[in-house]
Design an enzyme around this catalytic site. Structure first.
Site, PDB file in Angstrom:
ATOM      1  N   GLU A  95       0.834  -1.201   0.000  1.00 49.24           N
ATOM      2  CA  GLU A  95       0.000   0.000   0.000  1.00 49.24           C
ATOM      3  C   GLU A  95       0.871   1.254   0.000  1.00 49.24           C
ATOM      4  O   GLU A  95       2.006   1.224   0.496  1.00 49.24           O
ATOM      5  CB  GLU A  95      -0.875   0.025   1.258  1.00 49.24           C
ATOM      6  CG  GLU A  95      -2.315  -0.360   1.033  1.00 49.24           C
ATOM      7  CD  GLU A  95      -3.102   0.602   0.145  1.00 49.24           C
ATOM      8  OE1 GLU A  95      -2.498   1.381  -0.626  1.00 49.24           O
ATOM      9  OE2 GLU A  95      -4.324   0.569   0.222  1.00 49.24           O
ATOM     10  N   ASP A  96       0.341   2.337  -0.527  1.00 50.71           N
ATOM     11  CA  ASP A  96       1.082   3.588  -0.445  1.00 50.71           C
ATOM     12  C   ASP A  96       0.920   4.233   0.925  1.00 50.71           C
ATOM     13  O   ASP A  96       1.882   4.736   1.487  1.00 50.71           O
ATOM     14  CB  ASP A  96       0.668   4.564  -1.565  1.00 50.71           C
ATOM     15  CG  ASP A  96      -0.835   4.753  -1.654  1.00 50.71           C
ATOM     16  OD1 ASP A  96      -1.589   3.977  -1.024  1.00 50.71           O
ATOM     17  OD2 ASP A  96      -1.275   5.679  -2.346  1.00 50.71           O
ATOM     18  N   ASP A  99      -4.170   5.290   6.455  1.00 52.90           N
ATOM     19  CA  ASP A  99      -4.705   6.521   7.021  1.00 52.90           C
ATOM     20  C   ASP A  99      -5.703   6.126   8.123  1.00 52.90           C
ATOM     21  O   ASP A  99      -5.293   5.800   9.240  1.00 52.90           O
ATOM     22  CB  ASP A  99      -5.358   7.283   5.848  1.00 52.90           C
ATOM     23  CG  ASP A  99      -5.706   8.710   6.165  1.00 52.90           C
ATOM     24  OD1 ASP A  99      -6.104   8.974   7.301  1.00 52.90           O
ATOM     25  OD2 ASP A  99      -5.600   9.572   5.275  1.00 52.90           O
ATOM     26  N   PHE A 148      -1.806  16.566   4.422  1.00 47.61           N
ATOM     27  CA  PHE A 148      -2.284  16.029   3.142  1.00 47.61           C
ATOM     28  C   PHE A 148      -1.088  15.862   2.223  1.00 47.61           C
ATOM     29  O   PHE A 148      -0.454  16.842   1.826  1.00 47.61           O
ATOM     30  CB  PHE A 148      -3.332  16.963   2.526  1.00 47.61           C
ATOM     31  CG  PHE A 148      -4.076  16.294   1.407  1.00 47.61           C
ATOM     32  CD1 PHE A 148      -5.277  15.637   1.651  1.00 47.61           C
ATOM     33  CD2 PHE A 148      -3.563  16.283   0.117  1.00 47.61           C
ATOM     34  CE1 PHE A 148      -5.948  14.975   0.633  1.00 47.61           C
ATOM     35  CE2 PHE A 148      -4.226  15.630  -0.914  1.00 47.61           C
ATOM     36  CZ  PHE A 148      -5.420  14.978  -0.655  1.00 47.61           C
ATOM     37  N   ARG A 161       0.407  12.076  -9.032  1.00 50.19           N
ATOM     38  CA  ARG A 161       0.846  10.705  -8.757  1.00 50.19           C
ATOM     39  C   ARG A 161       2.269  10.454  -9.257  1.00 50.19           C
ATOM     40  O   ARG A 161       2.996   9.644  -8.702  1.00 50.19           O
ATOM     41  CB  ARG A 161      -0.077   9.688  -9.435  1.00 50.19           C
ATOM     42  CG  ARG A 161      -1.458   9.578  -8.819  1.00 50.19           C
ATOM     43  CD  ARG A 161      -2.123   8.298  -9.289  1.00 50.19           C
ATOM     44  NE  ARG A 161      -3.566   8.306  -9.133  1.00 50.19           N
ATOM     45  CZ  ARG A 161      -4.212   7.939  -8.024  1.00 50.19           C
ATOM     46  NH1 ARG A 161      -3.534   7.583  -6.961  1.00 50.19           N
ATOM     47  NH2 ARG A 161      -5.532   7.949  -7.974  1.00 50.19           N
TER      48      ARG A 161
HETATM   49  C1  PRP Z   1      -5.795   5.539  -0.513  1.00 51.56           C
HETATM   50  C2  PRP Z   1      -4.634   4.603  -0.247  1.00 51.56           C
HETATM   51  C3  PRP Z   1      -5.264   3.495   0.555  1.00 51.56           C
HETATM   52  C4  PRP Z   1      -6.348   4.206   1.324  1.00 51.56           C
HETATM   53  C5  PRP Z   1      -5.885   4.445   2.711  1.00 51.56           C
HETATM   54  O1  PRP Z   1      -6.494   5.075  -1.625  1.00 51.56           O
HETATM   55  O2  PRP Z   1      -4.070   4.117  -1.423  1.00 51.56           O
HETATM   56  O3  PRP Z   1      -5.817   2.490  -0.269  1.00 51.56           O
HETATM   57  O4  PRP Z   1      -6.576   5.461   0.664  1.00 51.56           O
HETATM   58  O5  PRP Z   1      -6.843   5.134   3.444  1.00 51.56           O
HETATM   59  P1  PRP Z   1      -7.592   4.526   4.705  1.00 51.56           P
HETATM   60  O6  PRP Z   1      -6.542   3.973   5.620  1.00 51.56           O
HETATM   61  O7  PRP Z   1      -8.263   5.759   5.299  1.00 51.56           O
HETATM   62  O8  PRP Z   1      -8.590   3.510   4.259  1.00 51.56           O
HETATM   63  P2  PRP Z   1      -7.575   5.938  -2.433  1.00 51.56           P
HETATM   64  O9  PRP Z   1      -8.966   5.472  -2.020  1.00 51.56           O
HETATM   65  O10 PRP Z   1      -7.281   7.390  -2.282  1.00 51.56           O
HETATM   66  O11 PRP Z   1      -7.392   5.426  -3.914  1.00 51.56           O
HETATM   67  P3  PRP Z   1      -6.129   5.577  -4.913  1.00 51.56           P
HETATM   68  O12 PRP Z   1      -5.020   4.712  -4.327  1.00 51.56           O
HETATM   69  O13 PRP Z   1      -6.633   5.032  -6.200  1.00 51.56           O
HETATM   70  O14 PRP Z   1      -5.746   7.038  -4.973  1.00 51.56           O
END
Ligand code: PRP
Length: 172
Positions: A95-96, A99, A148, A161
């Protein structure tokens, strides 16, 4: 909107090298799957996979989450499933960012039902202050404050990105 560098690309790459070595040490044998969560983790996956000096298979999963931010229903659904079976394999979710933890809390429940030999998480960024659901992240690149952030896979309205570094988007 102004961007301020939080983690420059050389620090990201150096940390990924360390993570790759650590992961290779922790998985001396068996099949290892790296599961990339679209889209944010794609850039991290590409660098991490090349930093792990052993065989690793790659697959991708799409997740949509509702309720992060204002309404916190915490509803998550799979929008693109894996092509492969996880049974009997070591599985590392890539995962990136972690949160609220809502996405990974849900995903670990879903993937555990598929009987992997082991299931762990590797996240480039962790914002522990924001956690709403428990998540156990074995490999963390960087713990960051509640700002952010964009770049290195992370977006704001799909922009930023492809930045090579992680930046704070000021005014957000
Ligand atoms: C982001 C990130 C995780 C998630 C983390 O994805 O890549 O999957 O949010 O947040 P959380 O811990 O609050 O659940 P996003 O839904 O923004 O999609 P993306 O990776 O396509 O930008």
């Amino acid at each position: 909107m102004p961007l301020r560098t939080l983690i420059p690309d050389d620090r990201i790459q150096a940390r990924i090298k360390e993570l790759g070595q650590e992961i290779a040490r922790d998985y001396p044998d068996g099949t290892l799957y790296l599961i990339c969560i679209l889209k944010g983790a794609t850039i991290f996956l590409a660098d991490l996979a090349r930093a792990i000096p052993r065989d690793a298979f790659l697959d991708f999963m799409g997740i949509a989450s509702y309720g992060r931010g204002k309404t916190s229903s915490g509803e998550v659904k799979v929008t693109k499933d894996l092509d492969i079976s996880l049974e009997g394999a070591h599985v590392l979710i890539v995962e990136d960012i972690v949160d609220s933890g809502i996405t990974l809390n849900y995903l670990t429940h879903v993937l555990r039902q598929r009987r992997p030999l082991s299931l762990e998480i590797c996240a480039l960024l962790d914002k522990p202050e924001r956690r709403q659901r428990p998540v156990s992240v074995k490999y963390v690149g960087f713990r960051i404050p509640d700002e952010f952030v964009v770049g290195y896979g992370l977006d704001y309205g799909e922009k930023y990105r492809n930045l090579p570094e992680v930046c704070i988007l000021e005014g957000e």
